[in-house]
Design an enzyme around this catalytic site. Structure first.
Site, mmCIF file in Angstrom:
data_model
loop_
_atom_site.group_PDB
_atom_site.id
_atom_site.type_symbol
_atom_site.label_atom_id
_atom_site.label_comp_id
_atom_site.label_asym_id
_atom_site.label_seq_id
_atom_site.Cartn_x
_atom_site.Cartn_y
_atom_site.Cartn_z
ATOM 1 N N HIS A 1 -1.438 36.157 18.637
ATOM 2 C CA HIS A 1 -0.744 37.430 18.909
ATOM 3 C C HIS A 1 -1.356 38.495 17.999
ATOM 4 O O HIS A 1 -1.044 38.573 16.816
ATOM 5 C CB HIS A 1 0.757 37.275 18.627
ATOM 6 C CG HIS A 1 1.564 38.502 18.915
ATOM 7 N ND1 HIS A 1 2.754 38.460 19.618
ATOM 8 C CD2 HIS A 1 1.384 39.806 18.592
ATOM 9 C CE1 HIS A 1 3.259 39.674 19.722
ATOM 10 N NE2 HIS A 1 2.443 40.516 19.089
ATOM 11 N N HIS B 1 -2.796 42.661 17.579
ATOM 12 C CA HIS B 1 -2.972 44.051 18.034
ATOM 13 C C HIS B 1 -4.274 44.579 17.450
ATOM 14 O O HIS B 1 -4.417 44.684 16.240
ATOM 15 C CB HIS B 1 -1.809 44.933 17.558
ATOM 16 C CG HIS B 1 -0.484 44.494 18.101
ATOM 17 N ND1 HIS B 1 0.024 44.979 19.290
ATOM 18 C CD2 HIS B 1 0.427 43.601 17.647
ATOM 19 C CE1 HIS B 1 1.198 44.411 19.532
ATOM 20 N NE2 HIS B 1 1.467 43.561 18.559
ATOM 21 N N LYS C 1 2.235 39.882 29.164
ATOM 22 C CA LYS C 1 3.136 40.115 28.038
ATOM 23 C C LYS C 1 4.280 40.990 28.525
ATOM 24 O O LYS C 1 4.069 42.111 28.979
ATOM 25 C CB LYS C 1 2.381 40.818 26.900
ATOM 26 C CG LYS C 1 3.254 41.263 25.726
ATOM 27 C CD LYS C 1 3.704 40.097 24.867
ATOM 28 C CE LYS C 1 4.716 40.542 23.808
ATOM 29 N NZ LYS C 1 4.130 41.279 22.701
ATOM 30 N N HIS D 1 8.310 39.548 24.335
ATOM 31 C CA HIS D 1 8.897 40.138 23.131
ATOM 32 C C HIS D 1 10.408 40.039 23.321
ATOM 33 O O HIS D 1 11.006 40.849 24.020
ATOM 34 C CB HIS D 1 8.465 41.603 22.982
ATOM 35 C CG HIS D 1 8.990 42.244 21.730
ATOM 36 N ND1 HIS D 1 8.177 42.754 20.735
ATOM 37 C CD2 HIS D 1 10.261 42.438 21.289
ATOM 38 C CE1 HIS D 1 8.922 43.232 19.754
ATOM 39 N NE2 HIS D 1 10.195 43.068 20.072
ATOM 40 N N HIS E 1 6.541 35.943 18.229
ATOM 41 C CA HIS E 1 6.998 36.301 16.875
ATOM 42 C C HIS E 1 8.481 36.009 16.640
ATOM 43 O O HIS E 1 9.257 36.903 16.370
ATOM 44 C CB HIS E 1 6.655 37.762 16.529
ATOM 45 C CG HIS E 1 6.933 38.786 17.582
ATOM 46 N ND1 HIS E 1 8.137 38.884 18.228
ATOM 47 C CD2 HIS E 1 6.148 39.762 18.104
ATOM 48 C CE1 HIS E 1 8.080 39.868 19.091
ATOM 49 N NE2 HIS E 1 6.874 40.415 19.048
ATOM 50 N N ASP F 1 0.680 38.782 14.800
ATOM 51 C CA ASP F 1 1.284 40.074 15.149
ATOM 52 C C ASP F 1 0.769 41.152 14.194
ATOM 53 O O ASP F 1 1.465 42.123 13.902
ATOM 54 C CB ASP F 1 2.814 40.009 15.144
ATOM 55 C CG ASP F 1 3.454 41.216 15.822
ATOM 56 O OD1 ASP F 1 2.739 41.947 16.529
ATOM 57 O OD2 ASP F 1 4.665 41.426 15.627
HETATM 58 C C1 NCD Z 1 3.844 46.026 17.189
HETATM 59 C C2 NCD Z 1 2.888 47.204 17.315
HETATM 60 O O1 NCD Z 1 2.827 48.009 16.383
HETATM 61 O O2 NCD Z 1 2.192 47.294 18.327
HETATM 62 N N1 NCD Z 1 4.767 46.295 16.129
HETATM 63 C C3 NCD Z 1 5.484 45.386 15.444
HETATM 64 O O3 NCD Z 1 6.307 45.784 14.631
HETATM 65 N N2 NCD Z 1 5.330 44.091 15.618
HETATM 66 C C4 NCD Z 1 4.491 45.780 18.504
HETATM 67 C C5 NCD Z 1 5.222 44.473 18.576
HETATM 68 O O4 NCD Z 1 4.602 43.421 18.643
HETATM 69 O O5 NCD Z 1 6.454 44.515 18.589
HETATM 70 ZN ZN ZN Z 2 3.038 42.353 18.508
#
Ligand code: NCD
Ligand code: ZN
Length: 335
Positions: free
Chosen positions: A12, A14, A95, A132, A166, A238
């Site tokens: 996971h 970003h 997702k 999520h 998560h 995450d």
């Molecule tokens: C994530 C993001 O910033 O894209 N933020 C987070 O707090 N985890 C989005 C997510 O996975 O909820």
């Molecule tokens: Zn995330």
């Protein structure tokens, strides 16, 4: 002491886009691959955009072999759309975000009942669903309130592979025990911190994320499940970079940036719990078995030599602050 991991995966991640992508992608290059989140602006909803994004990631990653497991932002899909996605190289799964639940999720699902025909087809086609899982309730109860939805989906679609993303609560682990079609990812920070670390003293914006860190017994249950080698619990960082000015701000953006230190910190934790033997499964083996993955071959050796975490990472006009900024971690990657 040292351990060599084979093809560690981040289930996971970003990576963002543009200059932020250029800054953060190489900081995940010790992983052999990752499941890439689609919550860009606008979100990645169609296979063409997904392929183009994957190519931008490959360019930003540089020479390091890195397998991209791309996700599409879930909206109601036709059979034809699902077939196209499934046939697109690099596609991993959808997702699903409840509308407005986190960063860039405004276009998510407002009414889950309307999604069920798509989920039925995904079940038949063997397409994983990543969720999520939070309600719009009181912030500490959002995950617990969503567990009923997971339960409903697990019962309604027994062959659909559902990943609870998560997870932050002991109750989510308990639910996973009830249904074989549920699996879960857990982040680094949720194995370590509680709400106290975020807001118990001076507010720590760099530890603020969604879902918010919970109670000590939740953290302890997640840690126990990870170090004891739970077969359906996978590492998903995450890691969610935001520009420093968006974190150290009124209206702090949610997300903890952990990519560059995740593997050393995990090794430190597993070593402290005499559980280094279970680290391979947590960071790769479980995911490969559950999803039938064969990531790029990569060997990463970690040893108990300290790593100094930078106070921030900056380039391309971007600056991000990692977890443990300016602190020392007792393990590091042996290069
Ligand atoms: C994530 C993001 O910033 O894209 N933020 C987070 O707090 N985890 C989005 C997510 O996975 O909820
Ligand atoms: Zn995330």
């Amino acid at each position: 002491m040292e351990i060599t991991l084979e093809s560690p995966l981040d289930m996971h991640l970003h990576l963002r886009d543009g200059d932020m992508l250029k800054l953060v992608a190489p900081l995940s290059a010790d992983f052999a691959g990752a499941v890439i989140m689609p919550n860009l602006v606008p979100p990645v909803t169609d296979p063409g955009a997904m392929v183009a994004y994957g190519e931008r990631i490959a360019t930003a990653m540089g020479d390091s072999p890195f397998t991209r497991y791309m996700t599409l932002f879930f909206t109601k899909q036709s059979e034809q759309q699902l077939t196209l996605a499934k046939e697109t190289p690099g596609f991993f799964g959808y997702k699903l975000y409840p509308a407005g639940i986190t960063t860039n999720s405004e276009g998510g699902v407002a009414n889950l009942a309307e999604a069920e025909s798509t989920l039925k087809m995904m079940e038949e086609m063997g397409i994983p669903l990543l969720i999520h899982g939070e309600s719009h309730g009181f912030v500490m109860d959002r995950e617990a309130e969503f567990l009923g939805v997971y339960k409903h989906l697990a019962q309604q679609f027994p062959k659909l592979k559902i990943c609870m993303e998560h997870i932050t609560t002991a109750a989510a682990l308990d639910l996973m025990e009830e249904f074989e079609n549920l699996c879960a990812t857990v982040t680094l920070q949720h194995l370590i911190i509680t709400l106290d670390d975020v807001a118990g003293g001076a507010l720590q914006p760099h530890l603020f994320c969604k879902p918010i860190a919970k109670r000590p017994h939740d953290r302890d249950a997640l840690l126990q499940a990870a170090v004891s080698g739970h077969p359906r619990l996978m590492f998903g960082s995450d890691s969610a970079p935001h520009p420093r000015c968006k974190k150290e701000a009124c209206g702090c953006a949610a997300g903890v940036f952990t990519a560059p230190l995740a593997l050393p910190k995990l090794a430190e934790i597993f070593a402290r719990h005499h559980a280094l033997d279970n680290l391979q499964g947590f960071v790769s083996g479980n995911a490969c078995r559950i999803h039938g993955l064969t990531p790029a071959a990569k060997h990463v050796t970690l040893h108990d030599t300290p790593m100094n975490v930078p106070t921030s990472y900056r380039s391309y006009g971007q600056q991000v602050v990692p977890m443990y900024a300016g602190e020392q971690i007792s393990w590091s990657i042996k290069h």
